[in-house]
Design an enzyme around this catalytic site. Structure first.
Site, mmCIF file in Angstrom:
data_model
loop_
_atom_site.group_PDB
_atom_site.id
_atom_site.type_symbol
_atom_site.label_atom_id
_atom_site.label_comp_id
_atom_site.label_asym_id
_atom_site.label_seq_id
_atom_site.Cartn_x
_atom_site.Cartn_y
_atom_site.Cartn_z
ATOM 1 C CB SER A 126 -17.159 47.331 13.317
ATOM 2 O OG SER A 126 -16.491 48.316 14.047
ATOM 3 C CG ASP A 265 -17.729 51.757 15.520
ATOM 4 O OD1 ASP A 265 -18.212 51.874 16.665
ATOM 5 O OD2 ASP A 265 -16.957 50.833 15.219
ATOM 6 C CG ASP A 267 -19.254 47.564 16.911
ATOM 7 O OD1 ASP A 267 -18.712 48.621 16.522
ATOM 8 O OD2 ASP A 267 -18.608 46.540 17.198
ATOM 9 C CG ASP A 269 -15.790 48.396 18.360
ATOM 10 O OD1 ASP A 269 -16.068 49.311 17.553
ATOM 11 O OD2 ASP A 269 -15.204 47.352 18.022
#
Length: 475
Positions: A126, A265, A267, A269
């Site tokens: 992340s 960020d 990833d 999400d």
């Protein structure tokens, strides 16, 4: 040769590392956002293989022994290595692997749900630095794996679980084109608002998983896009960019005269926004604006928004003032998701930018959220800056991190009398006009100290004091 794969055989492949020592000590591997650690130190290829094997075993048992597992990854240098190791473990468990390659975490969740898969796995840490990585596991419905199934995977890693026989070895299929279906689904979720023509938008892709997909989506929706950090770069992912470092995005929005900007960020999400005046727009404001729109469309049952203990008091009081229900959970989007499901709530999220709208997805989705915020602004006829000004005034809030490497001291900080006494003094001083929140991070060796109050001077004073006390007694 096909047949039973014993726990003993697989256990011997695990290297003796601090991470495996944690397993032996019965400490849960899964934190607030999956398994996470320093690659080569806490997170190794042999461990990823073991996690893959036992994830395959558990998902087979939970999913009726049918269907593939969808695997995606971010751009970290270690992600491909870990994805291959994990996939070999899945294949050894008799599970077919659909490997997406570079794909945002919510894309893995979406494609898991829509491909008759028994589960999904994302290789990512992340917002963490490039040297970290992690493993996030999803159930067949695309939501994060529940604690019971996580515990079953951990039990397998400890040799406490009996494996199912593999009637055949699983096969590995590289199918990056499946991510196109995820991108199309975001566009379709906008309905008649799938037209962003006339908007100039800056995107900070953080050298991560959305680096290619998000700019392509926004351009296809008609927006003029200025893309920052828009190549997958494992050396630079999240470094002074993205949702945890907004300065470059803020400067670019002002320099380009853009209507707004969005920072993802690693990833994708989570997402934070920047308005046309260069001001940050966090998850609290995004939830308020989207919640108000959904309520006007009669798509917000009970006018409920589910968020966490980190949400600003100004947000809470403003939402309650318009008749809304404001629900707080522990920090972590899985807690928000669980509470939303229990209440039948449709909107929730975190100040940090994890936003969940169950009309469209079961997990936080930065790209989908950004698209809906842009469409909301387009439909309103006014600027994002004006919409923010019309929403609520946040209370002054400071969040400071104290690095505490000792896990026992960090997780049991309540045993530090000096710190608890200092917190009590701060709470007495601020009364109902402020609050203190101290918690151990679930993803990094940090103790997070947050102070919020009507008066900025109180916030600064008590934050500084509490950090000093923590550093004096916990390090």
């Amino acid at each position: 040769m096909c047949g039973m794969v014993s726990a003993t055989r697989w256990e011997t492949a695990i290297e003796v590392t601090p991470w495996i020592a944690a397993i032996a000590e019965q400490v849960p591997l899964f934190g607030t956002d999956g398994i996470r650690g320093r690659v080569g130190e806490h997170l190794t290829a042999p461990l990823a293989q073991q996690v893959g094997f036992w994830t395959g075993q558990v998902l087979r048992q939970a999913g009726g022994d049918r269907g593939p597992v969808v695997v995606g990854q971010d751009s970290r240098n270690s992600s491909n290595m870990l994805a291959m190791a994990l996939s070999s473990g899945l294949a050894a468990a008799g599970v077919e692997v659909l490997h997406l390659g570079l794909c945002p975490t919510p894309g893995v969740a979406y494609l898991t749900h829509h491909s008759e898969a028994i589960g999904g796995v994302m290789i990512s840490a992340s917002h963490n630095p490039p040297g970290d990585n992690g493993i996030k596991v999803f159930g067949a419905d695309g939501s994060k794996l529940d604690r019971q199934l996580q515990a079953a995977i951990e039990a397998g890693l400890r040799g406490q679980q009996t494996s199912l026989p593999a009637t055949t070895w699983g096969q590995h299929y590289y199918q990056p084109q499946l991510a196109d279906h995820y991108q199309a689904a975001i566009a379709q979720s906008l309905g008649q608002r799938a037209n962003l023509q006339g908007l100039k938008i800056v995107l900070d892709l953080a050298w991560g998983a959305a680096a290619l997909l998000a700019p392509r989506l926004f351009r296809e929706l008609g927006a003029e896009v200025i893309a920052l950090h828009d190549l997958p770069d494992g050396n630079q992912i999240n470094v002074n960019c993205g949702s945890t470092h907004l300065a470059r995005l803020q400067a670019a929005v002002l320099e380009q005269g853009a209507d707004m900007g969005f920072a993802f960020d690693g990833d994708a999400d989570r997402v934070l926004a920047v308005d046309g005046r260069g001001r940050s727009v966090d998850g609290d404001h995004i939830l308020f604006l989207w919640g108000r729109e959904l309520e006007q469309q009669q798509q917000l049952p009970g006018q409920a928004i589910v968020t966490t203990v980190m949400a600003n008091l100004g947000f809470e009081r403003a939402w309650q003032a318009v008749g809304g229900e404001f629900v707080r959970t522990a920090v972590g989007d899985q807690y928000v998701q669980a509470e939303m499901q229990a209440r039948g709530a449709m909107l929730g999220g975190e100040q940090s930018g994890h936003i969940l709208c169950r009309h469209y997805a079961l997990t936080g989705d930065g790209t989908l959220t950004a698209a809906h915020v842009a469409a909301l602004v387009q439909a309103s006829g006014v600027s994002l800056a004006d919409l923010v000004d019309q929403s609520f005034r946040p209370y002054p809030q400071l969040l400071r991190n104290v690095r505490v490497e000792d896990r026992d001291r960090r997780c049991n900080w309540q045993n530090c009398a000096a710190l608890t006494q200092a917190i009590a003094a701060a709470e007495t001083d601020m009364g109902d006009r402020g609050r203190v929140l101290v918690r151990a991070s679930g993803t990094e060796p940090l103790l997070r100290i947050m102070v919020e109050a009507e008066e900025a001077q109180q916030v600064e004073h008590w934050t500084t004091h509490l950090v000093q006390v923590a550093e004096s007694h916990l390090l």
